[in-house]
Motif scaffolding. Structure first.
Motif, short mmCIF file in Angstrom:
data_model
loop_
_atom_site.label_atom_id
_atom_site.label_comp_id
_atom_site.label_asym_id
_atom_site.label_seq_id
_atom_site.Cartn_x
_atom_site.Cartn_y
_atom_site.Cartn_z
N ILE A 29 20.67 45.42 12.29
CA ILE A 29 20.54 46.88 12.32
C ILE A 29 21.55 47.45 11.32
N THR A 30 21.34 48.70 10.97
CA THR A 30 22.30 49.34 10.07
C THR A 30 23.39 50.01 10.89
N SER A 31 24.54 50.17 10.25
CA SER A 31 25.60 50.97 10.85
C SER A 31 25.08 52.41 10.97
N LYS A 35 25.04 52.23 5.95
CA LYS A 35 25.64 51.65 4.76
C LYS A 35 25.76 50.13 4.82
N ARG A 36 25.81 49.57 6.04
CA ARG A 36 26.00 48.13 6.18
C ARG A 36 25.01 47.58 7.20
N TRP A 37 24.67 46.29 7.03
CA TRP A 37 23.85 45.59 8.02
C TRP A 37 24.79 44.92 9.01
N ILE A 38 24.52 45.14 10.30
CA ILE A 38 25.39 44.65 11.37
C ILE A 38 24.53 44.12 12.52
N ILE A 39 25.20 43.67 13.57
CA ILE A 39 24.51 43.29 14.81
C ILE A 39 24.90 44.31 15.89
N PRO A 40 24.09 44.46 16.93
CA PRO A 40 24.46 45.37 18.02
C PRO A 40 25.75 44.92 18.70
N LYS A 41 26.70 45.84 18.81
CA LYS A 41 27.96 45.52 19.48
C LYS A 41 28.61 46.80 19.97
N GLY A 42 29.53 46.63 20.91
CA GLY A 42 30.25 47.78 21.42
C GLY A 42 31.30 47.38 22.42
N VAL A 43 32.01 48.38 22.88
CA VAL A 43 33.09 48.20 23.85
C VAL A 43 32.51 47.65 25.16
N ILE A 44 33.22 46.69 25.75
CA ILE A 44 32.84 46.20 27.08
C ILE A 44 33.27 47.28 28.07
N GLU A 45 32.31 47.98 28.60
CA GLU A 45 32.60 49.09 29.50
C GLU A 45 33.23 48.56 30.79
N PRO A 46 34.24 49.28 31.31
CA PRO A 46 34.84 48.86 32.58
C PRO A 46 33.76 48.70 33.66
N GLY A 47 33.82 47.60 34.39
CA GLY A 47 32.84 47.33 35.43
C GLY A 47 31.65 46.51 34.98
N LEU A 48 31.50 46.28 33.66
CA LEU A 48 30.40 45.46 33.15
C LEU A 48 30.93 44.13 32.65
N THR A 49 30.13 43.09 32.78
CA THR A 49 30.47 41.81 32.17
C THR A 49 30.26 41.93 30.66
N MET A 106 19.47 57.18 14.15
CA MET A 106 20.69 56.89 13.39
C MET A 106 20.69 55.54 12.71
N ARG A 107 19.78 54.65 13.10
CA ARG A 107 19.84 53.27 12.61
C ARG A 107 18.46 52.78 12.19
N ASP A 108 18.47 51.84 11.24
CA ASP A 108 17.28 51.09 10.88
C ASP A 108 17.45 49.69 11.45
N ARG A 109 16.36 49.00 11.64
CA ARG A 109 16.42 47.60 12.09
C ARG A 109 15.43 46.81 11.26
N LYS A 110 15.73 45.51 11.10
CA LYS A 110 14.88 44.68 10.26
C LYS A 110 14.97 43.23 10.68
N TRP A 111 13.80 42.58 10.83
CA TRP A 111 13.74 41.15 11.10
C TRP A 111 13.86 40.42 9.77
N VAL A 121 24.50 40.39 6.30
CA VAL A 121 25.38 40.91 7.35
C VAL A 121 26.75 41.27 6.77
N GLY A 122 27.27 42.42 7.20
CA GLY A 122 28.50 42.95 6.62
C GLY A 122 29.77 42.26 7.07
N GLU A 123 29.75 41.58 8.20
CA GLU A 123 30.94 40.94 8.75
C GLU A 123 30.94 39.45 8.39
N ASP A 124 31.90 39.03 7.54
CA ASP A 124 31.94 37.63 7.07
C ASP A 124 31.94 36.62 8.21
#
Length: 137
Positions: A29-31, A35-49, A106-111, A121-124
């Motif tokens: 997905i895009t940021s 501007k960059r290709w990334i993977i879905p990620k985010g903060v581990i919300e309190p109470g979630l694994t 807000m985002r594009d996605r691509k297989w 992918v933007g993250e080495d």
């Protein structure tokens, strides 16, 4: 400036994949600013694994549902918010793609092929993890 809570720096992510015949494809997905290709990620919300949080991010950011495939694939760190975020990465087998999702405007996605996804992918630190996906499924 007030310090950020420590839980904000614990994050989880998924590398979404699907099998199409003999081929394995990776979803990037895009940021938010596209501007960059990334993977879905985010903060581990309190109470979630970490796994549940990563699955929630996959739905919110990429409009996909599925299942975590095995344990953590790897980890990496990056700097943000005046600190270092630690990200646990999971393989995520996609079983459903939605046409509309919370961040679809807000985002594009691509297989992509594994090779193409690893090169874009933007993250080495994610490149070797993506390259390993076919061996792990």
């Amino acid at each position: 400036m007030e310090p950020k809570p420590s839980w904000l720096f614990n994050q989880s992510a998924v590398i979404p994949f699907r099998r199409t015949g003999e081929t394995v494809e990776i979803l990037l997905i895009t940021s938010r600013k596209r501007k960059r290709w990334i993977i879905p990620k985010g903060v581990i919300e309190p109470g979630l694994t970490p796994e549940k949080s990563a699955m929630t991010e996959a739905w919110e950011e990429a409009g996909i549902r599925g299942r975590i495939h095995g344990g953590p694939l790897g980890e990496y760190d990056y700097d943000k918010w005046g600190g270092t975020c630690h990200v646990r990465v999971y393989l995520f087998e996609v079983t459903e793609e939605l046409d509309e999702w919370p961040e679809s405007s807000m985002r594009d996605r691509k297989w992509l092929t594994v090779k193409k996804a690893a090169s874009l992918v933007g993250e080495d630190a994610l490149r070797p993890m993506i390259v390993d996906v076919p061996k792990l499924i």
